[in-house]
Design a protein around this motif. Structure first.
Motif, PDB file in Angstrom:
ATOM      1  N   GLY A 151      -8.116  -0.250  -5.157  1.00 22.59           N
ATOM      2  CA  GLY A 151      -7.485  -0.040  -3.861  1.00 22.59           C
ATOM      3  C   GLY A 151      -6.758   1.282  -3.796  1.00 22.59           C
ATOM      4  O   GLY A 151      -5.599   1.354  -3.367  1.00 22.59           O
ATOM      5  N   THR A 157      -2.552   0.920  -4.307  1.00 24.99           N
ATOM      6  CA  THR A 157      -2.195  -0.468  -4.037  1.00 24.99           C
ATOM      7  C   THR A 157      -1.432  -1.015  -5.229  1.00 24.99           C
ATOM      8  O   THR A 157      -1.885  -0.906  -6.368  1.00 24.99           O
ATOM      9  CB  THR A 157      -3.453  -1.322  -3.800  1.00 24.99           C
ATOM     10  N   LEU A 161      -7.624  -8.520   0.804  1.00 24.92           N
ATOM     11  CA  LEU A 161      -6.571  -7.576   1.158  1.00 24.92           C
ATOM     12  C   LEU A 161      -7.218  -6.409   1.897  1.00 24.92           C
ATOM     13  O   LEU A 161      -7.902  -5.572   1.303  1.00 24.92           O
ATOM     14  CB  LEU A 161      -5.849  -7.056  -0.085  1.00 24.92           C
ATOM     15  N   GLY A 207       0.871  -1.168   0.000  1.00 22.76           N
ATOM     16  CA  GLY A 207       0.000   0.000   0.000  1.00 22.76           C
ATOM     17  C   GLY A 207       0.910   1.220   0.000  1.00 22.76           C
ATOM     18  O   GLY A 207       1.525   1.517   1.027  1.00 22.76           O
ATOM     19  N   ALA A 246      -4.382   3.798  -0.506  1.00 18.69           N
ATOM     20  CA  ALA A 246      -4.227   2.714   0.458  1.00 18.69           C
ATOM     21  C   ALA A 246      -2.946   2.819   1.263  1.00 18.69           C
ATOM     22  O   ALA A 246      -1.914   3.287   0.780  1.00 18.69           O
ATOM     23  CB  ALA A 246      -4.250   1.369  -0.265  1.00 18.69           C
ATOM     24  N   SER A 247      -3.024   2.357   2.517  1.00 13.55           N
ATOM     25  CA  SER A 247      -1.862   2.150   3.380  1.00 13.55           C
ATOM     26  C   SER A 247      -2.054   0.836   4.134  1.00 13.55           C
ATOM     27  O   SER A 247      -3.172   0.370   4.314  1.00 13.55           O
ATOM     28  CB  SER A 247      -1.712   3.281   4.400  1.00 13.55           C
ATOM     29  N   TYR A 248      -0.967   0.255   4.576  1.00 13.43           N
ATOM     30  CA  TYR A 248      -0.942  -0.886   5.503  1.00 13.43           C
ATOM     31  C   TYR A 248      -1.683  -2.116   4.969  1.00 13.43           C
ATOM     32  O   TYR A 248      -2.682  -2.569   5.533  1.00 13.43           O
ATOM     33  CB  TYR A 248      -1.523  -0.492   6.861  1.00 13.43           C
ATOM     34  N   PRO A 249      -1.209  -2.724   3.889  1.00 13.83           N
ATOM     35  CA  PRO A 249      -1.902  -3.895   3.317  1.00 13.83           C
ATOM     36  C   PRO A 249      -1.769  -5.113   4.217  1.00 13.83           C
ATOM     37  O   PRO A 249      -0.695  -5.439   4.713  1.00 13.83           O
ATOM     38  CB  PRO A 249      -1.164  -4.112   1.997  1.00 13.83           C
ATOM     39  N   TYR A 255     -11.498  -3.159   2.087  1.00 15.10           N
ATOM     40  CA  TYR A 255     -10.814  -4.373   1.656  1.00 15.10           C
ATOM     41  C   TYR A 255     -11.053  -4.632   0.179  1.00 15.10           C
ATOM     42  O   TYR A 255     -11.988  -4.113  -0.436  1.00 15.10           O
ATOM     43  CB  TYR A 255     -11.238  -5.585   2.488  1.00 15.10           C
ATOM     44  N   TYR A 263      -7.028  -2.907   3.947  1.00 13.77           N
ATOM     45  CA  TYR A 263      -6.158  -1.735   3.918  1.00 13.77           C
ATOM     46  C   TYR A 263      -6.897  -0.552   4.520  1.00 13.77           C
ATOM     47  O   TYR A 263      -8.124  -0.543   4.636  1.00 13.77           O
ATOM     48  CB  TYR A 263      -5.702  -1.409   2.495  1.00 13.77           C
ATOM     49  N   ARG A 264      -6.122   0.467   4.897  1.00 17.74           N
ATOM     50  CA  ARG A 264      -6.723   1.695   5.401  1.00 17.74           C
ATOM     51  C   ARG A 264      -6.708   2.746   4.314  1.00 17.74           C
ATOM     52  O   ARG A 264      -5.676   2.986   3.686  1.00 17.74           O
ATOM     53  CB  ARG A 264      -5.969   2.203   6.633  1.00 17.74           C
ATOM     54  N   GLU A 265      -7.845   3.369   4.108  1.00 18.66           N
ATOM     55  CA  GLU A 265      -7.957   4.414   3.081  1.00 18.66           C
ATOM     56  C   GLU A 265      -7.714   5.793   3.677  1.00 18.66           C
ATOM     57  O   GLU A 265      -8.269   6.146   4.723  1.00 18.66           O
ATOM     58  CB  GLU A 265      -9.349   4.393   2.451  1.00 18.66           C
TER      59      GLU A 265
END
Length: 442
Positions: A144, A121, A162, A115, A147-150, A184, A164-166
């Motif tokens: 995606g 992503t 998957l 991410g 995105a951060s932190y997949p 996700y 993730y944080r948006e």
């Protein structure tokens, strides 16, 4: 016969043979390998999907962040006991948040997920099944975005999720910078095509909040864990945001929450089993999901939960979580919360440790991996049903460790991946070691 023997012993006609004292259980012994030296940069990776054992290739594959947060992979051959040299897969754009996570798709191809911190992503795919060799291909997944932190999961039927944080203001101008919910992606064709949670459910986000008075509308998932037998994914997370007086990213932290997700129905559930539907909002979060209430604090401040937390199950299937927060002197204090069917039983179980990862040994017994700031080695402890804590052993490493991750489907001696601590926060410095540890073959 036993009754007769007891009678004879009582009458003095038979002398009982003294029983040898029970032998105390031996401490688990770990051996440490160093696949690569002075190569790791600082990383924000969570304990999830850093490596995987491939039973077809009989190899363990690992991924890690090197200089400039670039993605590297290596393989350990369990037949020869040899590691391949580090292989660069992709650029990290000098951001420690752009860490790689790894899955083995159902078609045998390795996938690396990144991410790219608030932007996009990117998925890297190995060209050959069950191998790192060849030129990998990179694909940006528009579903995606921001995105951060997949955090990837492969379910029992091969479906890929998957989470993730948006960073919503990157796709919705005018959104507050501290509105960052979880979403996700789902793929049912081994990662070739994806749909996101909005397309699948019609909901704006999967779980999170919007409009809290304290502006704590950012979600930091510390860990997720897939339970194949239940068809559920467990989450433990904390909140962040600007605080009551401002909208700013990650100024304050507070609280610990637990949530589970049904991979078939796409519904979320509380620890008590309450069905929360396909989207969790703040009212539900506050009423049904809170494990522990902690003060509104700066990250690293008094009683502020860290970014990394762990989640597991007790012997009867009920959840427990672990985390650490800090005291007034800045020392970590370690907590476990166990769900008893009605409430969360929270207790302090240790202090001075940064809890890094947990491993299920049997039933409700879990091994906890922890480190101490500035010191080498990984200390392990046994936690029973999220309540009873006792020291186990020490895994000796030459230098301090910053991250510990279970290798998915591990085969010893490659059980955990431990990323050595870099001497600087700047990812242009990459002098941490890469360690892999496990129990030796006898």
């Amino acid at each position: 016969m036993r009754r007769l023997l007891c009678v004879l012993i009582a009458a003095g006609l038979v002398t009982p043979i003294p029983q040898a004292a029970a032998k105390p259980p031996e401490k688990t012994s770990f051996e440490v390998m160093t696949p690569a030296s002075t190569v790791a940069s600082r990383t924000d990776r969570r304990p999830n999907a850093g490596g995987i054992f491939d039973p077809v290739a009989r190899k363990t594959f690992i991924s890690w962040s090197g200089k400039a947060a670039d993605t590297y992979v290596q393989a350990y051959d369990h037949r020869t006991g040899a590691w391949t040299a580090p292989k660069k897969i992709a650029d990290g754009e000098s951001d420690p948040h752009n860490y790689p996570t790894m899955l083995l798709a159902g078609d045998g191809h390795l996938l690396i997920f990144r991410g790219m911190h608030n932007t996009r992503t990117v998925i890297s795919r190995a060209p050959r099944a069950h191998s790192l060799e060849g030129t990998w291909t990179d694909t940006e997944v528009p579903e995606g975005d921001a995105a951060s932190y997949p955090m990837p999961v492969k379910t029992a039927d091969g479906t890929l999720f998957l989470f993730y944080r948006e960073t919503t203001n990157q796709v919705t101008p005018g959104a507050n910078t501290d509105f960052r919910p979880m979403k996700y992606l789902v793929s049912r064709d081994n990662g070739r095509t994806w749909r996101n949670s909005v397309q699948l459910t019609g909901k704006q986000w999967a779980f999170g909040s919007l409009g809290r008075a304290d502006h704590m509308d950012e979600v930091y998932v510390g860990q997720l864990r897939y339970l194949p037998s239940a068809g559920r994914i467990q989450f433990v997370y904390t909140l962040a945001g600007g605080g009551p007086a401002q909208h700013k990213h990650d100024v304050y932290h507070r609280n610990v929450h637990y949530l589970s997700f049904d991979v078939r129905t796409l519904h979320f559930f509380s620890a008590a089993g309450r069905d929360l539907g396909t989207q969790v909002d703040d009212a539900e979060q506050e009423r049904y999901l809170k494990v522990a209430e902690t003060p509104l604090e700066l990250p690293g401040g008094l009683k502020s939960p860290d970014y990394i937390l762990q989640v597991g199950t007790q012997r009867d299937g009920k959840p427990f979580v672990t985390w650490f927060q800090f005291d007034a002197a800045g020392s970590p204090r370690d907590f476990a919360g166990a769900w008893n069917g009605r409430d969360w039983e929270v207790r302090e179980v240790a202090n001075g440790l940064r809890l890094r990862e947990i491993e299920q040994l049997n039933g409700g017994t879990w091994r906890v991996y922890g480190t101490r700031d500035g010191q080498p080695n990984i200390e392990t402890f046994l936690l029973e049903n999220g309540r009873v804590w006792k020291p186990e052993t020490v895994i000796t490493t030459p230098k301090p460790v910053q991250r510990v991750e279970m290798i998915t489907g591990f085969r010893d001696p490659a059980r955990i991946l431990a990323t050595g601590a870099s001497s600087a926060r700047d990812v242009s410095v990459a002098d941490g070691d890469i360690y892999v540890a496990g129990t030796p073959h006898k």
